[in-house]
Enzyme design. Structure first.
Site, short mmCIF file in Angstrom:
data_model
loop_
_atom_site.label_atom_id
_atom_site.label_comp_id
_atom_site.label_asym_id
_atom_site.label_seq_id
_atom_site.Cartn_x
_atom_site.Cartn_y
_atom_site.Cartn_z
N GLU B 60 41.96 -42.16 33.02
CA GLU B 60 41.90 -40.79 32.51
C GLU B 60 42.59 -40.61 31.17
OE1 GLU B 60 42.39 -41.42 35.72
OE2 GLU B 60 40.87 -40.26 36.79
N HIS B 129 44.55 -33.26 46.09
CA HIS B 129 43.24 -32.90 45.54
C HIS B 129 43.00 -31.39 45.53
CE1 HIS B 129 42.25 -37.13 45.57
NE2 HIS B 129 41.07 -36.86 45.05
#
Lengths: 350, 327
Positions: B60, B129
């Protein structure tokens, strides 16, 4: 290599050395603030690499980037004014010593978070690849930066997509005060590149000609679309990490040994014979207090007058740059606000 | 007018901008061959090829940073970070690079970079998440944040983000992806950060954004049945915030309720309450009130997960309390 190129290398290395020495003085005078990371000792790397670059190439650099900017062709005035935090600085006084930028020279900045140069470089390289241009991106980093995750993330992507990047490690053997054998399981940086099938080699960083030759070869491959390459240049910084670091963790014999291998002295030594001969030099009888000058004259490789003239030109350039920086106005808060978002000028936000 | 889901609207926006401008390209994990983990990039790989719809490794920070470098070299990258949660790994690229380079360079480099990231509480995804990051990102000078709550806004605001010369974070919401709504591709979009009065009312102002704006609208429906008329404002973005629209409403109603899915402490609601209290103090009949998530990571348990974030009934209850205590 021809004499003219030698002289250009010598000129840029001397400009770099003298400029940085002057910045150290200006720092102690309070004209330069913040952190100041100086380059003496490493000049051959910047000069050898950047003289191999084309105007269309992109350069991404670290916080020790004044000399990269200078050799890239940015004016000493703009660099000095930036270090002084002034409006005419290359980053308008917003960046400072660690954040020199110049769009016109495709100098994509100095980055002060270790390891940030890799993703910026692969991004610019991706743009180059999409446009199909014969441009390259040169990405500088130090030996300490190879332990950041970005090193591996970015080298992987660069190799995966055959991006036109030349990764240039300036291995000065210390991440601030921690020597490479204490921060890295593998002390030969170039060996890490094989994990990504990136061709890499280790070259002395104390000899501009060798740096230049190896960089030209690597860039040839990069420009041909064959993917990235990595060069590790072994070098040394004579000073501490920054002005606030005396560098006392390094043994004196080590420092002396590297200084004996000074890149500028090497350049003078290797300069092809021109004129005058030893007798003429003796007859001229002009001495300089500079060690470098002595070496040149002793070896008969440079005309005394030529070296004096070169040094005088550089002194004048530095005086002019410092005077320019001092005279340049302070930027205003309104200017600062205007630099935040380019879009404010064109878009109705709300 | 056509009806599209939220993800289809995002997909149309990407398609339209990619067709209009060769410098637009998408990159992220599984955006290409796979079609996007939330289907947002479906069909684009086949249409535009692997270079413009680029599948990345799980890296990322570097692939977001790649977007930064490409933007500096004249491209208009659209980075998809699979979910907001993974943006934590890219905060260096977002906060230290994308947000600061235009400024540090004295305005020499624009940052035409779009970073999409769906987030919020979805269905039992667990603490790692189900985060919201607006509190972190809205504090960063140099970023712009849009928070579309409807398919129409998803379409408009993503197109505007891609066309912007600034870095724009598009905070999507995972639970909105299958919401349907009208999408008009022909009418001119309002400015990207213009707050929208989704429902007019005179009794109190409810300010919200993203999915919680829809929840506030549902709460207003419940309140209307009881004779309480709530004005519901969808901020549509968190940086900058359209204070004029908010202040006009608060000055009209005199009561302010803020509904947010993020935690209360140092969240978006705190900024909204503070600024409007400063600006509309004379008009306010009571202190601003916040309905927010509890200060807890998201529990996996289904019932507890619902309990920690505000539901329409919670928003309606807070509105009732605010009105009853101040009328």
């Amino acid at each position: 290599m021809d004499r003219e190129l030698h002289i250009r290398f010598l000129r840029d290395m001397l400009r770099a050395r003298r400029m940085e020495e002057r910045f150290a003085q200006e720092y102690t005078r309070g004209n330069i603030g913040g952190f100041l990371h100086l380059y003496p000792g490493e000049e051959a790397v910047a000069v050898g690499v950047l003289h191999a670059a084309e105007p269309g190439d992109y350069i991404v650099s670290t916080y020790r980037e004044h000399v990269h900017a200078l050799v890239r062709g940015m004016s000493m005035r703009a660099i000095a004014a930036e270090l002084f935090g002034k409006r005419d600085g290359c980053s308008r006084g917003m960046g400072g010593s660690m954040h020199l930028f110049d769009a016109a020279h495709r100098f994509l900045g100095g980055y002060a978070i270790v390891g940030e140069t890799y993703p910026v470089a692969i991004g610019a390289a991706y743009a180059v690849m999409m446009r199909g241009l014969p441009e390259a991106v040169i990405c500088f980093f130090g030996d300490g930066a190879v332990n950041q995750g970005n090193f591996h993330e970015s080298l992987n992507m660069a190799a995966l997509w055959k991006l036109p990047v030349l990764f240039v490690c300036e291995n000065n053997h210390y991440q601030i005060g921690t020597e490479i054998h204490r921060h890295s399981a593998v002390t030969e940086v170039y060996k890490r590149a094989c994990a990504y099938n990136i061709p890499a080699e280790r070259v002395t960083g104390m000899d501009a000609e060798q740096v230049h030759t190896h960089t030209l070869d690597a860039l040839k491959r990069v420009r041909a679309g064959l993917g990235p390459a990595l060069l590790e240049f072994e070098t040394y910084r004579y000073r501490g990490h920054s002005m606030s670091d005396p560098g006392s963790y390094r043994p004196q014999p080590e420092l002396k040994a590297w200084e004996a291998d000074d890149p500028i002295a090497a350049e003078l030594r290797d300069l092809p014979m021109h004129y005058p001969d030893a007798d003429t030099l003796k007859a001229a009888g002009i001495d300089t207090t500079e060690d470098i000058g002595h070496r040149a004259i002793e070896n008969g490789h440079l005309d005394t007058h030529g070296l004096e003239k070169l040094e005088a030109e550089i002194r004048a350039e530095i005086e002019d740059a410092i005077a320019f920086a001092l005279a340049s106005p302070e930027p205003t808060l309104d200017e600062a606000k205007g630099y935040l978002t380019a879009g404010l000028i064109h878009e109705t936000l709300i | 007018m056509q009806t599209l889901t939220y993800w289809q609207a995002l997909n149309r926006a990407l398609d339209a901008e990619m067709a209009a401008d060769d410098s637009v390209f998408i990159l992220g994990e599984d955006v290409g061959l796979y079609g996007g983990t939330y289907r947002v990039t479906e069909g684009l790989y086949a249409k535009y090829g692997e270079r413009r719809v680029l599948d990345t490794p799980i890296s990322e920070n570097s692939f977001t940073g790649l977007g930064v470098g490409a933007a500096m070299a004249g491209m208009r990258p659209v980075v998809e970070i699979m979910t907001v949660n993974f943006a934590l790994l890219a905060l260096d690229a977002i906060i230290d690079m994308a947000a600061k380079i235009p400024f540090m360079s004295g305005g020499q480099f624009a940052m035409p970079l779009t970073i999409r990231m769906p987030g919020g509480t979805a269905h039992q995804l667990g603490a790692q998440h189900s985060q919201r990051l607006e509190h972190t990102l809205m504090n960063v000078a140099g970023l712009r944040i849009v928070t579309p709550a409807t398919p129409q806004d998803a379409y408009w605001q993503l197109r505007q983000a891609i066309r912007s010369d600034d870095c724009v974070i598009v905070l999507e919401h995972e639970l909105l992806n299958f919401d349907q709504g009208p999408v008009d591709e022909t009418i001119e979009a309002p400015p990207p950060h213009r707050a929208m009065v989704r429902r007019e009312g005179s009794d109190l102002t409810v300010i919200s954004y993203s999915r919680m704006a829809n929840q506030a609208l549902a709460a207003a429906g419940q309140l209307a049945a009881e004779g309480i008329e709530a004005e519901v404002i969808d901020l549509r973005g968190l940086r900058p915030i359209d204070w004029d629209t908010c202040a006009a409403s608060v000055e009209k109603t005199g009561l302010l309720l803020i509904a947010e899915e993020d935690s209360r402490f140092a969240g978006a609601g705190a900024e909204i309450a503070a600024t409007l209290a400063e600006r509309c103090f004379a008009s306010l009949r009571a202190a601003p009130m916040r309905v927010a998530a509890l200060d807890l990571p998201n529990p996996y348990n289904k019932r507890l997960e619902q309990d920690i974030i505000p539901q329409p009934a919670d928003i309606a209850a807070a509105a009732r309390a605010l009105i009853n205590e101040n009328s």
